[in-house]
Design a protein around this motif. Structure first.
Motif, PDB file in Angstrom:
ATOM      1  N   ASN A  52       0.794  -1.227   0.000  1.00  0.00           N
ATOM      2  CA  ASN A  52       0.000   0.000   0.000  1.00  0.00           C
ATOM      3  C   ASN A  52       0.822   1.269   0.000  1.00  0.00           C
TER       4      ASN A  52
ATOM      5  N   ASN B  60       2.462   1.875  -3.360  1.00  0.00           N
ATOM      6  CA  ASN B  60       1.447   2.142  -4.381  1.00  0.00           C
ATOM      7  C   ASN B  60       0.728   3.470  -4.164  1.00  0.00           C
ATOM      8  N   GLU B  61       0.453   3.765  -2.915  1.00  0.00           N
ATOM      9  CA  GLU B  61      -0.212   5.027  -2.615  1.00  0.00           C
ATOM     10  C   GLU B  61       0.687   6.190  -3.005  1.00  0.00           C
TER      11      GLU B  61
ATOM     12  N   TYR C 220       3.054   6.170  -5.191  1.00  0.00           N
ATOM     13  CA  TYR C 220       3.188   6.206  -6.650  1.00  0.00           C
ATOM     14  C   TYR C 220       1.953   6.845  -7.289  1.00  0.00           C
ATOM     15  N   ALA C 221       0.798   6.481  -6.787  1.00  0.00           N
ATOM     16  CA  ALA C 221      -0.442   6.952  -7.412  1.00  0.00           C
ATOM     17  C   ALA C 221      -0.768   8.396  -7.051  1.00  0.00           C
ATOM     18  N   LYS C 222      -0.527   8.753  -5.788  1.00  0.00           N
ATOM     19  CA  LYS C 222      -1.057  10.045  -5.346  1.00  0.00           C
ATOM     20  C   LYS C 222      -0.011  11.105  -5.028  1.00  0.00           C
ATOM     21  N   TYR C 223       1.185  10.714  -4.727  1.00  0.00           N
ATOM     22  CA  TYR C 223       2.136  11.707  -4.211  1.00  0.00           C
ATOM     23  C   TYR C 223       3.298  12.028  -5.141  1.00  0.00           C
TER      24      TYR C 223
ATOM     25  N   MET D 203       1.296  11.579   4.031  1.00  0.00           N
ATOM     26  CA  MET D 203       1.211  10.111   4.130  1.00  0.00           C
ATOM     27  C   MET D 203       1.509   9.666   5.548  1.00  0.00           C
TER      28      MET D 203
END
Ligand code: ADP
Ligand code: MG
Length: 702
Positions: free
Chosen positions: A258, A261-262, A264-267, A347
């Motif tokens: 998570n 991936n988080e 990578y996707a959002k930050y 995060m």
């Protein structure tokens, strides 16, 4: 006694050597055994077929030979300063041959009127050439038995020359040895390799390197011996790697979860470059392999290593482990802390900073959180390796700017976990790939060979001292545009006081040229207290001052994107990699950046090459290649301790192709037979253990 042991025979047992000369050879040239002598190669060869006329001697750069009749001899001076002059004449002129030692021996040897062939290296004295300590041969004998067509020249020292061991004597000893060993010099390479690369036998190679039959055979001998040398270096490095990975199990990070991936996707604020993606992939494979990762990550300044490090740390976190980054200076550690905190935004990852100036109370609570596992990423300086710093589960260690940390310090970090953590070493000092394959041959190796898009290459110019006026005007222009400027002075230890004075004077001068209140200046140097230094750096970073006058303390890592001009005073005194590092301080923002190299008028040819290279190229690898050519591998940063560079015949620059071939073959052989136990690999195995033993012996002697 096996044939390999034969080459271990002490040199004193060789006919014509004996204990006294053996001692000299050991002390002066490091020659102890037969093997050492066999691999004490000539540094060049003289073509004996060419005899110069005396008036053709026009420089003192090469060994030459001349032929003439003795027309005069003379003993000049007294005591220690005595010299013996023998004048010879040919159809074109006369030439003095000189002796400062061994006069008694030479004095009565050749009477007036004798025709001689003299060979040696000319020296210029009082506007005339002479030849000190030449080798002599009677012209009649020279023609009746033409000596080796290619006459080998060996390096010797003054001391042993005085004792009669000159190049010629060494040649004789080597010849004696080889003739004695004919038929028993062991082959070290398997037949299929010899065939595939058309390599001559080891015996023929030793023969032809010490007394070549002709140029062609000399070339073959060199090729064969280079191959052998590089092959066994690579074999040793790769074997070491296997041994280590066999002994040291690694933590397995099977998942990308998570957190990664988080992020990578959002930050992630931008697309990763292809080079960053490739490197992250390589690291992921390591982290999942069950072996401990020991990877060197090379990437030019500004190539985005920090982000790669962060993403790898997130993989550790995803697998329930902690990670840390160790930086060489407080400023750098702080910068990493800020950058990484900024990247992570809100995060749920806990990051903290530990340096020498962290207050005791803070430190204590950090220790607790680290031990309990609530602190995920710790960033810091050497303070990280203190015993009090205990992790809950340390999974990945990132070390920034490799060459400032010794192996020992690195291993201290290893010991902070039961299973040693994975290690990622990052360096911005580009080293040529060939060197990396050798110096870091036992590490895995990744390169970020691409800068993030949209960077404008820094423009670099060279000005002599008289260009200062122009440079100041340019600075004013840029500052008026809102940019900031670095002015760097050299600080070299031997003349530290003087340099500091230069810096101080430079600062005062700049204060006059850039007066307050319109302008304001900062100054930073190594003698300042850390907090003072830090305050000045911060003022500049915040844009409160426009000019930063500094020594090379700012070399590593400082990141002020608004600074777009780097001026380097006395640039001729800096090394290439240092210049490249300094230049990397600008070009970090959106604006066109400039680097101005100031120098005196008198430049050595090396300094000229360095400056021209900087003006021409911004490619760190190209620059490091030139650096390697100028300085030789031994002087490059980080290579000194490696011990793999004491090559006798191969050359990392010229023999890159052979290096690659030998590495591939060494790898292939070890893949099939990691313990070197197969029958077909016995030649290799014997030499491998022979060389290993030799290394150990040396370690005990020195
Ligand atoms: P270095 O390799 O010298 O440590 P940094 O990690 O400091 O380089 O990165 C230099 C700058 O480039 C930073 O401001 C960073 O945010 C930015 N950067 C890193 N990766 C990318 C990318 N893929 N695209 C755009 N900018 C990037
Ligand atoms: Mg960096």
């Amino acid at each position: 006694m096996t044939t390999v042991d034969l080459l271990d025979t002490p040199i004193e047992y060789l006919k014509g050597v004996g204990p006294k000369r053996a001692e000299l050879l050991r002390k002066e040239l490091g020659i102890v055994s037969y093997y050492d002598l066999l691999t004490y190669y000539p540094f060049r060869y003289l073509d004996r077929s060419r005899i110069l006329r005396i008036n053709e001697i026009v420089n003192d750069s090469a060994y030459i030979q001349v032929k003439g009749v003795i027309v005069n001899t003379q003993l000049v001076g007294k005591g220690g300063g005595t010299r013996y002059i023998m004048t010879i004449r040919d159809s074109s002129g006369t030439l003095d041959l000189l002796w400062f030692q061994g006069i008694n021996w030479i004095k009565d040897k050749y009477p007036l009127g004798t025709e001689l062939v003299a060979f040696g290296k000319p020296a210029l004295f009082g506007g005339r050439y002479n030849i000190p300590h030449p080798d002599l041969e009677l012209a009649s004998e020279y023609y009746s038995s033409p000596a080796d067509p290619l006459h080998p020249l060996y390096n010797t020292t003054e001391k042993i020359k005085q004792k009669g061991i000159n190049s010629r004597a060494l040649s004789k000893i080597a010849k004696t040895l080889i003739s004695q060993l004919l038929g028993v010099i062991p082959e070290t390479l398997p037949a299929d390799l010899l065939n595939e690369y058309h390599l001559i036998s080891r015996e023929a190679a030793f023969q032809n390197i010490h007394y070549p039959t002709n140029l062609e055979m000399l070339g073959k001998a060199e090729a064969r011996l280079k191959f052998e040398e590089l092959f066994f270096i690579q074999l040793r490095l790769l074997r070491y790697k296997i041994t280590r990975s066999g002994k040291v199990r690694g933590i397995v990070f099977p998942t990308i979860g998570n957190i990664f991936n988080e992020f990578y996707a959002k930050y992630l604020p931008f697309e990763l470059t292809n080079a960053q993606k490739k490197v992250i992939k390589e690291i992921r494979v390591d982290l999942g392999s069950g072996r401990q990762m020991n990877r060197l990550l090379q990437g030019d300044v500004g190539s985005g290593k920090t982000l790669v490090a962060l993403m790898c740390m997130l993989i550790a976190l995803d697998n329930g482990y902690q990670a840390c980054i160790m930086a060489p200076t407080e400023i750098l550690a702080q910068q990493h802390f800020k950058t990484i905190s900024r990247f992570l935004g809100d995060m749920d990852v806990k990051v903290d900073l530990l340096t020498g100036s962290t207050k005791a109370a803070q430190r204590k609570s950090m220790h607790t959180l680290l031990k309990s596992g609530e602190l995920h990423i710790l960033i810091g300086t050497h303070a990280l390796i203190e015993d009090a710093v205990q992790f809950n589960r340390l999974g990945l260690v990132v070390i920034d700017e490799q060459h400032r940390f010794g192996v020992e310090q690195r291993s201290k970090l290893w010991n902070k976990a039961e299973t040693p953590p994975h290690v990622l070493v990052m360096t911005a000092t580009p080293i040529p790939r060939t060197l990396a394959m050798t110096v870091y041959g036992d590490l895995d190796y990744s390169v970020i060979d691409e800068l993030p898009p949209g960077r404008k290459p820094i423009k670099t110019y060279h000005f002599y001292e008289n260009g200062h006026e122009k440079v100041y005007n340019f600075m004013k222009q840029q500052i008026d545009l809102g940019r900031q400027v670095y002015v760097v002075y050299p600080l070299i230890e031997e003349s530290e006081t003087l340099d500091l004075k230069n810096l101080q004077e430079g600062y005062e001068l700049l204060q006059q040229i850039f007066p307050a209140p319109k302008y304001s200046l900062s100054m930073v140097h190594g003698r300042m207290k850390p907090d003072e230094k830090e305050r000045e750096m911060q003022r500049f970073a915040k844009g409160e001052t426009q000019i930063m006058v500094a020594t090379t303390v700012i070399e590593v890592g400082v990141d002020v994107p608004n600074a777009s001009v780097m001026i380097i005073e006395n640039s001729e005194r800096f090394g290439l990699s240092q210049l490249h590092q300094l230049r990397g301080r600008v070009g970090r923002g959106a604006d066109q950046s400039h680097c101005i190299l100031m120098s005196g008028f008198k430049l050595t040819s090396d300094a000229k090459t360095r400056i021209e290279t900087m003006v021409k190229s911004t490619d760190g690898f190209e620059i490091s290649d030139v650096d390697l050519r100028l300085r030789g591998p031994g002087d490059l940063e980080g290579t000194q301790q490696s011990g793999v560079l004491d090559m006798k015949i191969a050359n990392l620059i010229k023999d890159e192709a052979v290096l690659r071939i030998t590495r591939t073959h060494a790898q292939r052989i070890l893949d099939e037979d990691p313990g070197l136990q197969l029958e077909k690999n016995q030649r290799i195995a014997r030499q491998f253990y022979f060389l290993n033993k030799k290394k150990a012996d040396w370690a005990m002697i020195s």
